[in-house]
Design a protein around this motif. Structure first.
Motif, PDB file in Angstrom:
ATOM      1  N   ILE A  76       0.981  -1.331  -0.087  1.00 11.32           N
ATOM      2  CA  ILE A  76       0.179  -0.117  -0.084  1.00 11.32           C
ATOM      3  C   ILE A  76       0.797   1.275   0.116  1.00 11.32           C
ATOM      4  O   ILE A  76       0.740   2.267  -0.799  1.00 11.32           O
ATOM      5  CB  ILE A  76      -1.004  -0.026   1.442  1.00 11.32           C
ATOM      6  CG1 ILE A  76      -1.846  -1.125   0.982  1.00 11.32           C
ATOM      7  CG2 ILE A  76      -1.806   1.429   1.245  1.00 11.32           C
ATOM      8  CD1 ILE A  76      -2.817  -1.186   2.319  1.00 11.32           C
ATOM      9  N   LEU A  77       1.912   1.122   0.845  1.00 13.23           N
ATOM     10  CA  LEU A  77       2.700   2.353   1.106  1.00 13.23           C
ATOM     11  C   LEU A  77       3.299   2.681  -0.095  1.00 13.23           C
ATOM     12  O   LEU A  77       3.577   3.965  -0.641  1.00 13.23           O
ATOM     13  CB  LEU A  77       3.788   2.290   2.279  1.00 13.23           C
ATOM     14  CG  LEU A  77       3.205   2.138   3.577  1.00 13.23           C
ATOM     15  CD1 LEU A  77       4.268   2.052   4.515  1.00 13.23           C
ATOM     16  CD2 LEU A  77       2.495   3.599   3.798  1.00 13.23           C
ATOM     17  N   PHE A  78       3.862   1.701  -0.827  1.00 14.75           N
ATOM     18  CA  PHE A  78       4.682   1.680  -2.180  1.00 14.75           C
ATOM     19  C   PHE A  78       3.757   2.321  -3.401  1.00 14.75           C
ATOM     20  O   PHE A  78       4.193   3.342  -4.265  1.00 14.75           O
ATOM     21  CB  PHE A  78       5.168   0.393  -2.521  1.00 14.75           C
ATOM     22  CG  PHE A  78       5.943   0.442  -3.988  1.00 14.75           C
ATOM     23  CD1 PHE A  78       7.319   0.944  -4.052  1.00 14.75           C
ATOM     24  CD2 PHE A  78       5.449   0.138  -5.191  1.00 14.75           C
ATOM     25  CE1 PHE A  78       7.906   1.145  -5.448  1.00 14.75           C
ATOM     26  CE2 PHE A  78       6.070   0.055  -6.139  1.00 14.75           C
ATOM     27  CZ  PHE A  78       7.527   0.570  -6.372  1.00 14.75           C
ATOM     28  N   ALA A  79       2.569   1.916  -3.465  1.00 15.06           N
ATOM     29  CA  ALA A  79       1.578   2.203  -4.410  1.00 15.06           C
ATOM     30  C   ALA A  79       1.191   3.730  -4.477  1.00 15.06           C
ATOM     31  O   ALA A  79       1.326   4.490  -5.111  1.00 15.06           O
ATOM     32  CB  ALA A  79       0.460   1.201  -4.712  1.00 15.06           C
ATOM     33  N   LEU A  80       0.881   3.937  -3.158  1.00  9.94           N
ATOM     34  CA  LEU A  80       0.271   5.343  -2.888  1.00  9.94           C
ATOM     35  C   LEU A  80       1.250   6.066  -2.783  1.00  9.94           C
ATOM     36  O   LEU A  80       1.075   7.308  -3.114  1.00  9.94           O
ATOM     37  CB  LEU A  80      -0.476   5.239  -1.603  1.00  9.94           C
ATOM     38  CG  LEU A  80      -1.621   4.530  -1.331  1.00  9.94           C
ATOM     39  CD1 LEU A  80      -2.439   4.717   0.054  1.00  9.94           C
ATOM     40  CD2 LEU A  80      -2.795   4.864  -2.592  1.00  9.94           C
ATOM     41  N   ALA A  81       2.556   5.850  -2.378  1.00 10.01           N
ATOM     42  CA  ALA A  81       3.658   7.098  -2.568  1.00 10.01           C
ATOM     43  C   ALA A  81       3.821   7.303  -4.092  1.00 10.01           C
ATOM     44  O   ALA A  81       4.247   8.348  -4.428  1.00 10.01           O
ATOM     45  CB  ALA A  81       4.950   6.281  -1.795  1.00 10.01           C
ATOM     46  N   PHE A 212     -10.520   4.231 -12.278  1.00  9.24           N
ATOM     47  CA  PHE A 212      -9.201   3.880 -11.890  1.00  9.24           C
ATOM     48  C   PHE A 212      -8.289   4.953 -11.114  1.00  9.24           C
ATOM     49  O   PHE A 212      -7.044   4.756 -10.964  1.00  9.24           O
ATOM     50  CB  PHE A 212      -8.574   3.387 -13.034  1.00  9.24           C
ATOM     51  CG  PHE A 212      -8.901   1.977 -14.026  1.00  9.24           C
ATOM     52  CD1 PHE A 212      -8.374   0.963 -13.333  1.00  9.24           C
ATOM     53  CD2 PHE A 212      -9.681   2.187 -14.847  1.00  9.24           C
ATOM     54  CE1 PHE A 212      -9.040  -0.210 -13.663  1.00  9.24           C
ATOM     55  CE2 PHE A 212      -9.911   1.009 -15.468  1.00  9.24           C
ATOM     56  CZ  PHE A 212      -9.630  -0.213 -15.076  1.00  9.24           C
ATOM     57  N   TYR A 213      -9.042   5.731 -10.593  1.00 10.66           N
ATOM     58  CA  TYR A 213      -8.393   6.293  -9.321  1.00 10.66           C
ATOM     59  C   TYR A 213      -7.806   5.657  -8.354  1.00 10.66           C
ATOM     60  O   TYR A 213      -8.621   5.043  -7.455  1.00 10.66           O
ATOM     61  CB  TYR A 213      -9.109   7.649  -9.051  1.00 10.66           C
ATOM     62  CG  TYR A 213      -8.529   8.450  -7.944  1.00 10.66           C
ATOM     63  CD1 TYR A 213      -7.478   9.321  -8.206  1.00 10.66           C
ATOM     64  CD2 TYR A 213      -8.921   8.460  -6.703  1.00 10.66           C
ATOM     65  CE1 TYR A 213      -7.103   9.948  -7.447  1.00 10.66           C
ATOM     66  CE2 TYR A 213      -8.299   9.440  -5.612  1.00 10.66           C
ATOM     67  CZ  TYR A 213      -7.373  10.190  -5.977  1.00 10.66           C
ATOM     68  OH  TYR A 213      -6.876  10.939  -5.149  1.00 10.66           O
ATOM     69  N   LEU A 214      -6.444   5.510  -8.284  1.00 10.59           N
ATOM     70  CA  LEU A 214      -5.923   4.325  -7.401  1.00 10.59           C
ATOM     71  C   LEU A 214      -6.178   4.342  -5.993  1.00 10.59           C
ATOM     72  O   LEU A 214      -6.732   3.497  -5.320  1.00 10.59           O
ATOM     73  CB  LEU A 214      -4.477   4.350  -7.468  1.00 10.59           C
ATOM     74  CG  LEU A 214      -4.019   2.927  -6.635  1.00 10.59           C
ATOM     75  CD1 LEU A 214      -4.207   1.694  -7.201  1.00 10.59           C
ATOM     76  CD2 LEU A 214      -2.350   3.052  -6.794  1.00 10.59           C
ATOM     77  N   PRO A 215      -6.138   5.530  -5.450  1.00  7.08           N
ATOM     78  CA  PRO A 215      -6.606   5.297  -3.849  1.00  7.08           C
ATOM     79  C   PRO A 215      -7.907   4.898  -3.639  1.00  7.08           C
ATOM     80  O   PRO A 215      -8.036   4.434  -2.427  1.00  7.08           O
ATOM     81  CB  PRO A 215      -6.527   7.056  -3.386  1.00  7.08           C
ATOM     82  CG  PRO A 215      -5.761   7.652  -4.471  1.00  7.08           C
ATOM     83  CD  PRO A 215      -5.894   6.849  -5.675  1.00  7.08           C
ATOM     84  N   VAL A 309      -6.607   7.477   6.064  1.00 10.55           N
ATOM     85  CA  VAL A 309      -5.287   7.000   5.420  1.00 10.55           C
ATOM     86  C   VAL A 309      -5.702   7.177   3.768  1.00 10.55           C
ATOM     87  O   VAL A 309      -4.919   8.308   3.038  1.00 10.55           O
ATOM     88  CB  VAL A 309      -4.774   5.568   5.447  1.00 10.55           C
ATOM     89  CG1 VAL A 309      -3.891   5.491   4.356  1.00 10.55           C
ATOM     90  CG2 VAL A 309      -4.538   5.582   6.819  1.00 10.55           C
ATOM     91  N   ILE A 310      -6.646   6.696   3.150  1.00 10.92           N
ATOM     92  CA  ILE A 310      -6.938   6.959   1.756  1.00 10.92           C
ATOM     93  C   ILE A 310      -7.606   8.565   1.475  1.00 10.92           C
ATOM     94  O   ILE A 310      -6.871   9.245   0.533  1.00 10.92           O
ATOM     95  CB  ILE A 310      -7.995   6.151   1.448  1.00 10.92           C
ATOM     96  CG1 ILE A 310      -7.675   4.656   1.432  1.00 10.92           C
ATOM     97  CG2 ILE A 310      -8.614   6.491   0.083  1.00 10.92           C
ATOM     98  CD1 ILE A 310      -6.341   4.172   0.415  1.00 10.92           C
ATOM     99  N   THR A 312      -6.532  10.972   3.211  1.00 13.34           N
ATOM    100  CA  THR A 312      -5.229  11.884   3.307  1.00 13.34           C
ATOM    101  C   THR A 312      -4.806  12.035   1.816  1.00 13.34           C
ATOM    102  O   THR A 312      -4.390  13.235   1.268  1.00 13.34           O
ATOM    103  CB  THR A 312      -4.241  11.393   4.199  1.00 13.34           C
ATOM    104  OG1 THR A 312      -4.942  11.297   5.562  1.00 13.34           O
ATOM    105  CG2 THR A 312      -3.160  12.380   4.357  1.00 13.34           C
ATOM    106  N   VAL A 313      -4.603  11.012   1.098  1.00 15.84           N
ATOM    107  CA  VAL A 313      -4.063  10.917  -0.372  1.00 15.84           C
ATOM    108  C   VAL A 313      -4.988  11.831  -0.982  1.00 15.84           C
ATOM    109  O   VAL A 313      -4.424  12.746  -2.013  1.00 15.84           O
ATOM    110  CB  VAL A 313      -3.554   9.570  -0.667  1.00 15.84           C
ATOM    111  CG1 VAL A 313      -3.120   9.642  -2.214  1.00 15.84           C
ATOM    112  CG2 VAL A 313      -2.994   8.678   0.078  1.00 15.84           C
ATOM    113  N   ALA A 314      -6.176  11.559  -1.121  1.00 21.32           N
ATOM    114  CA  ALA A 314      -7.002  12.250  -1.856  1.00 21.32           C
ATOM    115  C   ALA A 314      -7.002  13.618  -1.767  1.00 21.32           C
ATOM    116  O   ALA A 314      -7.120  14.403  -2.746  1.00 21.32           O
ATOM    117  CB  ALA A 314      -8.506  11.818  -1.579  1.00 21.32           C
ATOM    118  N   ARG A 315      -6.993  14.258  -0.328  1.00 24.59           N
ATOM    119  CA  ARG A 315      -6.826  15.489  -0.203  1.00 24.59           C
ATOM    120  C   ARG A 315      -5.603  16.059  -0.485  1.00 24.59           C
ATOM    121  O   ARG A 315      -5.612  17.381  -1.225  1.00 24.59           O
ATOM    122  CB  ARG A 315      -7.051  15.771   1.352  1.00 24.59           C
ATOM    123  CG  ARG A 315      -8.339  15.457   1.821  1.00 24.59           C
ATOM    124  CD  ARG A 315      -8.370  16.092   3.233  1.00 24.59           C
ATOM    125  NE  ARG A 315      -9.826  15.776   3.667  1.00 24.59           N
ATOM    126  CZ  ARG A 315     -10.417  14.866   4.389  1.00 24.59           C
ATOM    127  NH1 ARG A 315      -9.284  13.717   4.787  1.00 24.59           N
ATOM    128  NH2 ARG A 315     -11.570  14.804   4.732  1.00 24.59           N
TER     129      ARG A 315
END
Length: 510
Positions: A76-81, A212-215, A309-310, A312-315
């Motif tokens: 998860i960390l790798f993909a979201l980073a 396909f928006y990954l988060p 967590v998700i 946070t990435v979206a923001r």
């Protein structure tokens, strides 16, 4: 009537003291049960070695928690980073095309993770529902979408598809159901929004970028297409004052809560104990009540962290995703009970509010709730436990309206009109306390088991009457009144002027 009058301050202090003592008391019972039974055979699979410096084993019964924060954490960390890095670069260089980058990166991540057969399956759902969307008939969009959802939730179609697309990766079966389910719901949102578009159609590329928006892809939450499309195509990428600071603070807060939950799992085996019915039958009434309540609180905490967590990435991507669910401690009405605000927003927009209107007509409300929970049952996967859960929650939602209608008629409404605001809140608090425990009992069966929920109900309502029953309701009443006071203050901050009373969620004050 306006916003209900405040209770005396000393009364609120008393409620706080009673609630605090009761929670500590119940927690001590759970800790004792956890410590004394750590070596039981039934605990071996779910109680495993944890952090060595605690000197205690850890409750690892929740597969989803362990998957997110242990097994799947690095993936998860790798993909979201990677998503954050690419999104930031292209948001600076080409803000008009950032939605395209989101879709391309997400599609490649899904392809690498799951393989081309899985990608082909997801694309087939997208193609079918896009084709149906062009017809602009809502009933047809629902029929096609629900049929696609049934294909991954009902046998033998789901087993056939899963065997076709999953490989050797340990978590591919989990990602299969998550990705396919959320994809179909997003495609339905796209199709229904396209039906409401007066001129022309959204493009297939719009659907792919959205899906396909990954988060959001594997685990949600679902953001309806109208909101996503408007936000992702906004080229004015400005931040509000202290927005980055708030995002960072929330990210650190989520990390802290994850650590706190892991620590608690070393001392309170709230997930493992309910699975051992022989042990549960020997526990005290207070311990059972604490287990039922703590299981729902934990499920809320898990949902809040996972979606947090998700989100946070979206923001960071300048989106405003669905908020985490409302804490179970703050709930005393079925109308606000949900653990996935994204699914709840989807259902409200396309089903519940669409059919129910203003939700004050008994027949329309009944029809709206039946349709809503029918789709929810399909989403969760039809089985006996889900049928029971859906029936009781549907009944609870309608029963609240029936009671509200009854109390709005004379002579009950006349009697309440002669009462002071504080006395009215006390009487309503008694009913809300009973409602709180029906919410817990109706939902704990989906988190643990039907047997555990039935045992808790028998012990607290029948065998524990009157001492355990009344004492638990007293503690719950104290908690409900503290929540009501908080909501009263929030309502006054939002609108200091007297407003019309509203039964249900937030009570408006006098």
């Amino acid at each position: 009537m306006g916003i209900k009058s405040a209770l005396p301050r000393y009364e609120l202090y008393l409620y706080t003291a009673v609630l605090g003592v009761a929670l500590i008391w119940a927690g001590s019972w759970i800790f004792e049960a956890s410590s004394e039974n750590i070596d039981r055979k039934a605990f071996k699979e779910s109680v495993q070695p944890g952090w060595h410096y605690f000197g205690r084993k850890m409750d690892a019964a929740d597969f989803e928690w362990m998957m997110w924060f242990s097994t799947f954490r690095n993936h998860i960390l790798f993909a979201l980073a990677g998503h954050v890095i690419f999104a930031k670069i292209f948001s600076l260089l080409a803000p008009k095309h950032r939605s395209l980058i989101f879709g391309v990166y997400g599609g490649l991540a899904v392809l690498v993770t799951m393989g081309w057969t899985y990608m082909a399956l997801v694309l087939s759902h997208c193609i079918i529902l896009y084709s149906v969307a062009l017809v602009k008939m809502k009933w047809l969009c629902f029929a096609a979408g629900l049929s696609a959802l049934a294909s991954i939730k009902l046998e033998p179609y789901n087993s056939w598809q899963e065997a076709l697309v999953t490989g050797s990766f340990d978590l591919q079966d989990v990602l299969f159901y998550g990705g396919c389910g959320f994809s179909i719901m997003r495609c339905m949102s796209f199709a229904l929004e396209n039906c409401d578009r007066k001129e022309g159609n959204y493009t297939f590329c719009d659907l792919l970028r959205y899906n396909f928006y990954l988060p959001f892809f594997f685990f949600g939450p679902i953001m309806t297409f109208d909101k996503f499309h408007a936000q992702v195509n906004n080229t004015q990428l400005t931040r509000k004052e202290r927005e980055v600071w708030n995002i960072t603070t929330k990210a650190l807060l989520h990390l802290g809560i994850i650590l706190v939950v892991d620590v608690f799992f070393h001392y309170l085996y709230i997930l493992t104990i309910p699975s051992d019915m022989k042990l549960v039958a020997k526990l005290s009434d207070w311990c059972l009540a604490g287990l039922a309540y703590s299981n729902l609180v934990y499920d809320w905490v898990k949902a809040a962290i996972m979606f947090g967590v998700i989100n946070t990435v979206a923001r960071l991507d300048h989106l405003d995703p669905p908020q985490p669910p409302k804490c179970i401690t703050m709930l005393y009405v079925f109308a606000e009970t949900h653990f996935d605000r994204g699914i709840n927003d989807w259902l409200c927009r396309y089903v519940y509010d669409y059919i129910g209107g203003d939700h004050d007509k008994i027949f329309k409300e009944l029809l709206a709730t039946i349709c809503t929970f029918a789709i929810t049952t399909l989403w969760l996967g039809p089985c006996q436990l889900v049928y029971i859960w859906s029936f009781f929650n549907c009944f609870g939602l309608n029963f609240e309206l029936w009671v509200a209608k009854l109390f709005s008629l004379p002579p009950l409404s006349t009697i309440e009109g002669f009462m002071g605001g504080a006395m009215s809140r006390r009487i309503r608090g008694v009913f809300n306390a009973a409602n709180f425990w029906t919410i817990i009992l109706y939902n704990v069966l989906s988190l643990n088991s039907l047997e555990f929920a039935k045992l808790v109900g028998r012990r607290l309502i029948f065998k524990g009457f009157p001492l355990s029953t009344l004492s638990v309701l007293l503690v719950t009443y104290c908690g409900v009144q503290l929540v009501k006071e908080r909501e009263r203050k929030e309502a006054l901050l939002e609108d200091p002027e007297p407003v019309k009373a509203v039964d249900g969620g937030k009570e408006k004050a006098e």
